[in-house]
Motif scaffolding. Structure first.
Motif, mmCIF file in Angstrom:
data_model
loop_
_atom_site.group_PDB
_atom_site.id
_atom_site.type_symbol
_atom_site.label_atom_id
_atom_site.label_comp_id
_atom_site.label_asym_id
_atom_site.label_seq_id
_atom_site.Cartn_x
_atom_site.Cartn_y
_atom_site.Cartn_z
ATOM 1 N N ILE A 2 0.621 -0.860 0.019
ATOM 2 C CA ILE A 2 0.367 -0.207 -0.179
ATOM 3 C C ILE A 2 0.399 0.712 -0.072
ATOM 4 O O ILE A 2 0.800 1.918 -1.001
ATOM 5 C CB ILE A 2 -1.075 -0.182 1.028
ATOM 6 N N GLY A 3 1.831 1.291 1.237
ATOM 7 C CA GLY A 3 2.709 2.548 1.283
ATOM 8 C C GLY A 3 1.809 3.801 1.867
ATOM 9 O O GLY A 3 1.000 3.961 1.942
ATOM 10 N N ALA A 4 2.960 3.655 3.161
ATOM 11 C CA ALA A 4 2.449 4.696 4.043
ATOM 12 C C ALA A 4 1.285 6.348 3.741
ATOM 13 O O ALA A 4 0.762 6.797 4.267
ATOM 14 C CB ALA A 4 3.317 5.171 5.134
ATOM 15 N N ALA A 28 -0.561 -10.539 21.435
ATOM 16 C CA ALA A 28 0.753 -11.476 22.263
ATOM 17 C C ALA A 28 1.294 -9.566 22.686
ATOM 18 O O ALA A 28 0.761 -8.370 22.026
ATOM 19 C CB ALA A 28 2.084 -11.414 21.543
ATOM 20 N N PRO A 29 1.543 -9.097 23.563
ATOM 21 C CA PRO A 29 2.672 -7.727 24.093
ATOM 22 C C PRO A 29 3.333 -7.497 22.962
ATOM 23 O O PRO A 29 4.122 -7.964 22.867
ATOM 24 C CB PRO A 29 3.553 -8.395 25.472
ATOM 25 N N GLY A 30 2.933 -6.315 22.902
ATOM 26 C CA GLY A 30 3.732 -4.817 21.624
ATOM 27 C C GLY A 30 3.589 -4.805 20.473
ATOM 28 O O GLY A 30 4.420 -4.069 19.995
ATOM 29 N N PHE A 31 2.321 -6.338 20.057
ATOM 30 C CA PHE A 31 1.929 -5.715 19.358
ATOM 31 C C PHE A 31 0.702 -4.681 18.451
ATOM 32 O O PHE A 31 1.770 -3.753 17.756
ATOM 33 C CB PHE A 31 0.982 -6.803 18.482
ATOM 34 N N LEU A 32 0.153 -3.977 19.697
ATOM 35 C CA LEU A 32 -0.361 -2.647 19.357
ATOM 36 C C LEU A 32 0.156 -1.071 18.797
ATOM 37 O O LEU A 32 0.666 -0.965 18.709
ATOM 38 C CB LEU A 32 -1.517 -2.620 20.517
ATOM 39 N N PRO A 33 1.404 -1.467 20.664
ATOM 40 C CA PRO A 33 1.956 -0.485 20.736
ATOM 41 C C PRO A 33 3.103 -0.284 19.651
ATOM 42 O O PRO A 33 3.324 0.683 19.279
ATOM 43 C CB PRO A 33 3.035 -0.196 22.113
ATOM 44 N N THR A 34 3.568 -0.692 18.971
ATOM 45 C CA THR A 34 3.961 -1.311 17.637
ATOM 46 C C THR A 34 3.742 -0.506 16.539
ATOM 47 O O THR A 34 3.729 0.058 15.240
ATOM 48 C CB THR A 34 4.832 -2.629 17.510
ATOM 49 N N LEU A 35 2.282 -1.146 16.747
ATOM 50 C CA LEU A 35 1.922 0.113 15.292
ATOM 51 C C LEU A 35 1.552 1.025 15.477
ATOM 52 O O LEU A 35 1.091 2.484 14.441
ATOM 53 C CB LEU A 35 0.413 -1.010 15.053
ATOM 54 N N VAL A 36 0.448 1.991 16.795
ATOM 55 C CA VAL A 36 1.129 2.839 17.124
ATOM 56 C C VAL A 36 1.605 3.642 17.078
ATOM 57 O O VAL A 36 1.646 4.921 15.738
ATOM 58 C CB VAL A 36 0.428 2.887 18.698
ATOM 59 N N ASP A 37 3.021 3.472 17.062
ATOM 60 C CA ASP A 37 4.505 4.238 16.915
ATOM 61 C C ASP A 37 4.932 4.631 15.718
ATOM 62 O O ASP A 37 5.130 5.019 14.539
ATOM 63 C CB ASP A 37 5.353 3.204 17.303
ATOM 64 N N TRP A 38 4.179 2.987 14.591
ATOM 65 C CA TRP A 38 4.658 3.731 12.764
ATOM 66 C C TRP A 38 3.507 4.062 12.667
ATOM 67 O O TRP A 38 3.731 4.954 11.568
ATOM 68 C CB TRP A 38 4.400 2.132 12.361
ATOM 69 N N CYS A 39 2.437 4.397 13.035
ATOM 70 C CA CYS A 39 1.044 4.743 12.647
ATOM 71 C C CYS A 39 1.570 6.544 12.803
ATOM 72 O O CYS A 39 1.620 7.963 12.203
ATOM 73 C CB CYS A 39 -0.146 4.782 12.955
ATOM 74 N N ARG A 40 2.084 6.662 13.884
ATOM 75 C CA ARG A 40 2.514 7.879 14.756
ATOM 76 C C ARG A 40 3.688 8.760 13.258
ATOM 77 O O ARG A 40 3.721 9.555 13.543
ATOM 78 C CB ARG A 40 2.945 7.902 15.728
ATOM 79 N N ALA A 41 4.607 7.394 13.413
ATOM 80 C CA ALA A 41 5.550 8.430 12.405
ATOM 81 C C ALA A 41 5.835 8.427 11.009
ATOM 82 O O ALA A 41 6.457 9.049 10.071
ATOM 83 C CB ALA A 41 6.625 7.042 12.924
ATOM 84 N N ARG A 68 2.080 9.816 9.997
ATOM 85 C CA ARG A 68 1.195 10.547 9.636
ATOM 86 C C ARG A 68 -0.388 9.172 8.972
ATOM 87 O O ARG A 68 -1.183 10.149 8.211
ATOM 88 C CB ARG A 68 1.371 11.579 8.990
ATOM 89 N N VAL A 69 -0.234 8.111 9.923
ATOM 90 C CA VAL A 69 -1.495 7.731 9.879
ATOM 91 C C VAL A 69 -2.296 7.236 10.601
ATOM 92 O O VAL A 69 -2.119 7.450 12.752
ATOM 93 C CB VAL A 69 -0.552 6.115 9.667
ATOM 94 N N VAL A 70 -3.694 7.517 11.083
ATOM 95 C CA VAL A 70 -4.875 7.524 12.156
ATOM 96 C C VAL A 70 -5.013 6.087 12.477
ATOM 97 O O VAL A 70 -5.859 5.661 11.997
ATOM 98 C CB VAL A 70 -6.407 8.350 11.792
ATOM 99 N N PHE A 71 -4.327 5.951 13.909
ATOM 100 C CA PHE A 71 -4.212 4.585 14.703
ATOM 101 C C PHE A 71 -6.299 4.624 15.178
ATOM 102 O O PHE A 71 -6.364 5.908 16.223
ATOM 103 C CB PHE A 71 -3.967 4.674 15.728
ATOM 104 N N ILE A 72 -6.964 4.260 14.328
ATOM 105 C CA ILE A 72 -8.354 3.753 15.331
ATOM 106 C C ILE A 72 -8.473 3.207 15.378
ATOM 107 O O ILE A 72 -8.648 1.463 15.648
ATOM 108 C CB ILE A 72 -9.517 3.811 14.118
ATOM 109 N N ALA A 73 -9.157 2.467 16.974
ATOM 110 C CA ALA A 73 -9.403 1.646 18.060
ATOM 111 C C ALA A 73 -11.359 0.856 17.692
ATOM 112 O O ALA A 73 -11.353 1.694 18.401
ATOM 113 C CB ALA A 73 -8.850 2.074 19.492
ATOM 114 N N ASP A 74 -11.242 0.152 17.607
ATOM 115 C CA ASP A 74 -12.902 -0.159 17.603
ATOM 116 C C ASP A 74 -13.089 -1.014 19.338
ATOM 117 O O ASP A 74 -13.006 -1.635 18.618
ATOM 118 C CB ASP A 74 -12.896 -1.015 16.359
#
Length: 453
Positions: A225-227, A248-261, A263-269
């Protein structure tokens, strides 16, 4: 001061009903069977029913049907009646609002309860940044609006959802939902610019840890896709319909960090996980993450239809005036119910109650697993627990066994729900008002069902 502020604090639990399992007929009984025949003649065949008993009263941890059977409720209307069915404070709040007015449409002539619900959500959700909220009717509608807002804010189009995801049944949200049958089959084509990435599924991930699972997903996203094209990433902190999969621990925080870096909006359903269900007010808190946008529904209003998108002010304020809203979104009756419901979560410390329920569930279910290898996994958090049923030799999903177990429990007066991409997961979502002894009895029934299955 709103009408809800003037109401006395009343413990959760619903109308005064004997908290007991009581079977006076077969399940379903003759009156329910008669109503089922009427349903066939009047209601679309596409509207399915898990257990065809017709309810006339509910409260605490029981559902009472037209035949007089009292059933143990381990489903909460799919995680909706967290504070209990017909909880007295909710009933009083709705009745008071009903006597005032039922509707004006907030986008025509507004009212203060909508604002108070938004203020409460802004205060309760993770993060101390400036927030805004908008109210809608259903989880799917809120998901659609979260995607709209993220696209408008970023100016990008693509959206990533994950394997085993469930986000709704509308045209857009069907595209986000992973499971074909029954949710998507025959209903395409679906909305464009929706992509899927692998999730973290510890029971089936062959030792891949959370950070590794996140990197696997990120690599696929970047390559396919490409960020620069990605507006949003949407995920359930614990996947619901997909099988109560806790990453597993670390999965969601790693995704959040990548989104922040990027400019991708992280949506928690958090439609199913929100509002004390998992033993914290929101499941995101377990992971230490702060979503950009949160999608909320189900347990928000004690059984009345209401949903919300809450998130960072700069994102929520991006759409033009009139770009989001709707005729019934934030209906005054639902807002009154939500204010009473959210007050109960806080004042009754229902997150702690969810943890207590979770301890009972995991203890009893692990005891079954210890003697029955068809129970491959026990997982979840708080009062959101599931068991995955498998072939004990191959580990393959066993949907047929799952169906037999649930049907046998239903016949004995215990309401259970299934889930999972493979149809082999039984989920437990009791109301947080259920008494311990009733919960234990329901699990004892389940244990006897396994022994006989």
């Amino acid at each position: 001061m709103t009408l809800v502020d003037a109401l006395p604090l009343i413990p959760v639990g619903g109308p005064t009903l004997p908290q007991e399992r009581r079977l006076v007929t077969a399940v379903p009984g003759p009156k329910s069977q008669k109503l089922s025949r009427r349903k066939l003649e009047a209601v679309s065949a596409g509207v399915g029913v898990t257990l065809p008993v017709y309810i006339v009263a509910a409260g605490g941890g029981v559902l009472v049907d037209v035949d007089g059977n009292s059933l143990i409720d381990l489903g909460s209307g799919i995680a909706v009646t967290g504070v209990g069915n017909s909880a007295p404070e909710v009933v009083a709040a709705v009745a008071a609002q009903l006597a005032q007015f039922t509707h004006t449409c907030f986008t025509v002539t507004p009212y203060d309860s909508y604002i108070e619900v938004a203020e409460t959500l802004n205060r309760l959700t993770p993060g101390d940044h400036a927030k805004r909220s908008a109210l809608f009717n259903s989880g799917a509608e809120a998901v659609e609006n979260a995607v709209k807002i993220a696209r408008h804010y970023t100016g990008k189009q693509a959206v990533v959802a994950f394997d085993h995801a469930y986000h709704g049944r509308t045209t857009l949200t069907m595209g986000l939902t992973a499971k074909n049958q029954p949710y998507k089959n025959g209903f395409g084509p679906f909305a464009a610019e929706i992509y899927r990435a692998p999730t973290s599924y510890p029971y089936r991930d062959a030792g891949l840890d959370g950070v590794g699972a996140a990197r696997r997903a990120i690599t696929q996203i970047e390559k396919q896709i490409g960020a620069d094209n990605l507006a949003a990433l949407i995920i359930e902190p614990i996947q619901g319909e997909g099988g109560f999969i806790v990453p597993a621990p670390g999965f969601l925080p790693t995704l959040v960090d990548w989104c922040r870096a990027n400019r991708v909006v992280f949506i928690a359903d958090e439609v199913q996980t929100g509002f004390a269900r998992t033993g914290d007010l929101f499941a995101s808190n377990h992971e230490g993450i702060v979503p950009d946008l949160m999608v909320l529904a189900k347990g928000i209003a004690g059984g009345l239809p209401l949903s919300a998108v809450t998130g960072r002010a700069e994102i929520m304020d991006a759409p033009q005036v009139g770009g989001i809203g709707g005729t019934y979104g934030g209906n005054p009756l639902a807002c009154a119910a939500a204010l009473a419901t959210m007050r109960s979560y806080e004042t009754e410390n229902l997150a702690q109650r969810a943890r207590e329920i979770g301890a009972i569930l995991t203890g009893r279910l692990n005891a079954i697993r210890a003697v029955d290898k068809r129970v491959g996994d026990v997982r979840g958090r708080g009062a959101m627990i599931a068991i995955e049923l498998v072939d004990p030799v191959t580990g393959d999903p066993d949907a047929a066994l799952t169906g037999r177990v649930v049907a046998a429990a239903h016949a004995q007066g215990v309401v259970l729900l299934t889930c999972g991409t493979y149809g082999n997961v039984i989920r437990f979502l009791p109301p947080l008002s259920i008494p311990d002894d009733l919960l234990v009895e329901g699990l004892q029934v389940l244990s006897s069902v396994f022994a006989a299955a």
